[in-house]
Design a protein around this motif. Structure first.
Motif, mmCIF file in Angstrom:
data_model
loop_
_atom_site.group_PDB
_atom_site.id
_atom_site.type_symbol
_atom_site.label_atom_id
_atom_site.label_comp_id
_atom_site.label_asym_id
_atom_site.label_seq_id
_atom_site.Cartn_x
_atom_site.Cartn_y
_atom_site.Cartn_z
ATOM 1 N N ASP A 18 48.929 44.809 -116.498
ATOM 2 C CA ASP A 18 48.907 44.973 -115.048
ATOM 3 C C ASP A 18 47.490 45.020 -114.476
ATOM 4 O O ASP A 18 47.292 44.873 -113.288
ATOM 5 N N GLU A 19 46.487 45.184 -115.359
ATOM 6 C CA GLU A 19 45.116 45.239 -114.877
ATOM 7 C C GLU A 19 44.152 44.828 -115.986
ATOM 8 O O GLU A 19 44.364 45.153 -117.147
ATOM 9 N N LEU A 20 43.095 44.107 -115.610
ATOM 10 C CA LEU A 20 42.033 43.711 -116.547
ATOM 11 C C LEU A 20 40.719 44.326 -116.091
ATOM 12 O O LEU A 20 40.397 44.301 -114.904
ATOM 13 N N HIS A 21 39.958 44.858 -117.034
ATOM 14 C CA HIS A 21 38.610 45.349 -116.773
ATOM 15 C C HIS A 21 37.676 44.477 -117.614
ATOM 16 O O HIS A 21 37.778 44.464 -118.841
ATOM 17 N N LEU A 22 36.785 43.750 -116.961
ATOM 18 C CA LEU A 22 35.870 42.861 -117.668
ATOM 19 C C LEU A 22 34.441 43.291 -117.406
ATOM 20 O O LEU A 22 34.045 43.481 -116.252
ATOM 21 N N MET A 23 33.646 43.443 -118.480
ATOM 22 C CA MET A 23 32.221 43.727 -118.344
ATOM 23 C C MET A 23 31.466 42.414 -118.482
ATOM 24 O O MET A 23 31.676 41.671 -119.438
ATOM 25 N N ILE A 24 30.598 42.163 -117.520
ATOM 26 C CA ILE A 24 29.860 40.909 -117.475
ATOM 27 C C ILE A 24 28.374 41.241 -117.537
ATOM 28 O O ILE A 24 27.889 42.089 -116.784
ATOM 29 N N GLY A 25 27.660 40.568 -118.441
ATOM 30 C CA GLY A 25 26.226 40.765 -118.572
ATOM 31 C C GLY A 25 25.508 39.433 -118.539
ATOM 32 O O GLY A 25 26.088 38.391 -118.851
ATOM 33 N N ALA A 26 24.267 39.474 -118.124
ATOM 34 C CA ALA A 26 23.456 38.264 -118.066
ATOM 35 C C ALA A 26 23.133 37.801 -119.482
ATOM 36 O O ALA A 26 22.761 38.597 -120.336
ATOM 37 N N GLY A 27 23.312 36.527 -119.730
ATOM 38 C CA GLY A 27 22.999 35.970 -121.040
ATOM 39 C C GLY A 27 23.437 34.531 -121.130
ATOM 40 O O GLY A 27 24.246 34.066 -120.328
ATOM 41 N N VAL A 28 22.883 33.848 -122.081
ATOM 42 C CA VAL A 28 23.244 32.456 -122.311
ATOM 43 C C VAL A 28 23.831 32.360 -123.708
ATOM 44 O O VAL A 28 23.208 32.771 -124.680
ATOM 45 N N VAL A 29 25.043 31.845 -123.782
ATOM 46 C CA VAL A 29 25.721 31.713 -125.064
ATOM 47 C C VAL A 29 26.113 30.244 -125.230
ATOM 48 O O VAL A 29 26.808 29.685 -124.391
ATOM 49 N N GLY A 30 25.653 29.636 -126.294
ATOM 50 C CA GLY A 30 25.963 28.233 -126.534
ATOM 51 C C GLY A 30 27.306 28.038 -127.209
ATOM 52 O O GLY A 30 27.966 27.029 -127.026
ATOM 53 N N GLU A 31 27.723 29.008 -127.976
ATOM 54 C CA GLU A 31 28.995 28.941 -128.687
ATOM 55 C C GLU A 31 29.617 30.320 -128.706
ATOM 56 O O GLU A 31 28.997 31.300 -128.358
ATOM 57 N N GLY A 32 30.850 30.370 -129.124
ATOM 58 C CA GLY A 32 31.511 31.664 -129.235
ATOM 59 C C GLY A 32 32.999 31.541 -128.965
ATOM 60 O O GLY A 32 33.532 30.449 -128.805
ATOM 61 N N ILE A 33 33.630 32.679 -128.890
ATOM 62 C CA ILE A 33 35.066 32.730 -128.641
ATOM 63 C C ILE A 33 35.291 32.900 -127.144
ATOM 64 O O ILE A 33 34.683 33.767 -126.517
ATOM 65 N N ARG A 34 36.172 32.089 -126.584
ATOM 66 C CA ARG A 34 36.491 32.199 -125.166
ATOM 67 C C ARG A 34 37.315 33.457 -124.920
ATOM 68 O O ARG A 34 38.132 33.845 -125.751
ATOM 69 N N ALA A 35 37.111 34.058 -123.764
ATOM 70 C CA ALA A 35 37.877 35.253 -123.411
ATOM 71 C C ALA A 35 39.351 34.917 -123.222
ATOM 72 O O ALA A 35 40.223 35.690 -123.597
ATOM 73 N N PHE A 36 39.634 33.767 -122.634
ATOM 74 C CA PHE A 36 41.009 33.341 -122.394
ATOM 75 C C PHE A 36 41.255 32.015 -123.084
ATOM 76 O O PHE A 36 40.443 31.099 -122.983
ATOM 77 N N GLU A 37 42.389 31.889 -123.774
ATOM 78 C CA GLU A 37 42.713 30.648 -124.474
ATOM 79 C C GLU A 37 43.039 29.534 -123.485
ATOM 80 O O GLU A 37 42.832 28.369 -123.757
ATOM 81 N N SER A 38 43.596 29.881 -122.345
ATOM 82 C CA SER A 38 43.885 28.941 -121.272
ATOM 83 C C SER A 38 43.837 29.731 -119.975
ATOM 84 O O SER A 38 43.509 30.918 -119.977
ATOM 85 N N ARG A 39 44.181 29.100 -118.898
ATOM 86 C CA ARG A 39 44.210 29.813 -117.620
ATOM 87 C C ARG A 39 45.218 30.960 -117.727
ATOM 88 O O ARG A 39 46.346 30.757 -118.176
ATOM 89 N N PRO A 40 44.821 32.170 -117.319
ATOM 90 C CA PRO A 40 45.753 33.291 -117.418
ATOM 91 C C PRO A 40 47.007 33.044 -116.584
ATOM 92 O O PRO A 40 46.912 32.524 -115.474
ATOM 93 N N PRO A 41 48.176 33.395 -117.110
ATOM 94 C CA PRO A 41 49.392 33.231 -116.327
ATOM 95 C C PRO A 41 49.382 34.222 -115.166
ATOM 96 O O PRO A 41 48.799 35.291 -115.263
ATOM 97 N N GLY A 42 49.965 33.845 -114.076
ATOM 98 C CA GLY A 42 49.981 34.725 -112.917
ATOM 99 C C GLY A 42 48.680 34.630 -112.158
ATOM 100 O O GLY A 42 47.879 33.715 -112.347
ATOM 101 N N SER A 43 48.481 35.584 -111.276
ATOM 102 C CA SER A 43 47.276 35.568 -110.457
ATOM 103 C C SER A 43 46.409 36.778 -110.786
ATOM 104 O O SER A 43 46.910 37.819 -111.189
#
Length: 70
Positions: A18-43
């Motif tokens: 029912d709720e997402l808390h995301l921490m965002i920091g400044a940085g450049v990442v060339g590779e890695g694991i995506r937070a979401f595999e596809s567009r999140p369902p719903g809004s």
């Protein structure tokens, strides 16, 4: 829940978040694991943002709504 993108993607896909808390920091990442595999369902609706004094970290809080459309 903290960490496991595999678990949170499954929980989102089954309407169990029912709720997402995301921490965002400044940085450049060339590779890695995506937070979401596809567009999140719903809004996702931005509910709140917070930045700590002396920090470049931003905490964003999103309400997860039901899927729209057919």
């Amino acid at each position: 829940m903290f960490g496991s993108h595999t678990l949170w993607n499954d929980l989102l896909a089954h309407g169990l978040v029912d709720e997402l808390h995301l921490m965002i920091g400044a940085g450049v990442v060339g590779e890695g694991i995506r937070a979401f595999e596809s567009r999140p369902p719903g809004s996702l609706r931005l509910v709140d943002t917070r930045r700590w004094d002396g920090s470049n970290l931003l905490l964003t809080r999103y309400a997860v709504g039901p899927a729209t459309g057919s």
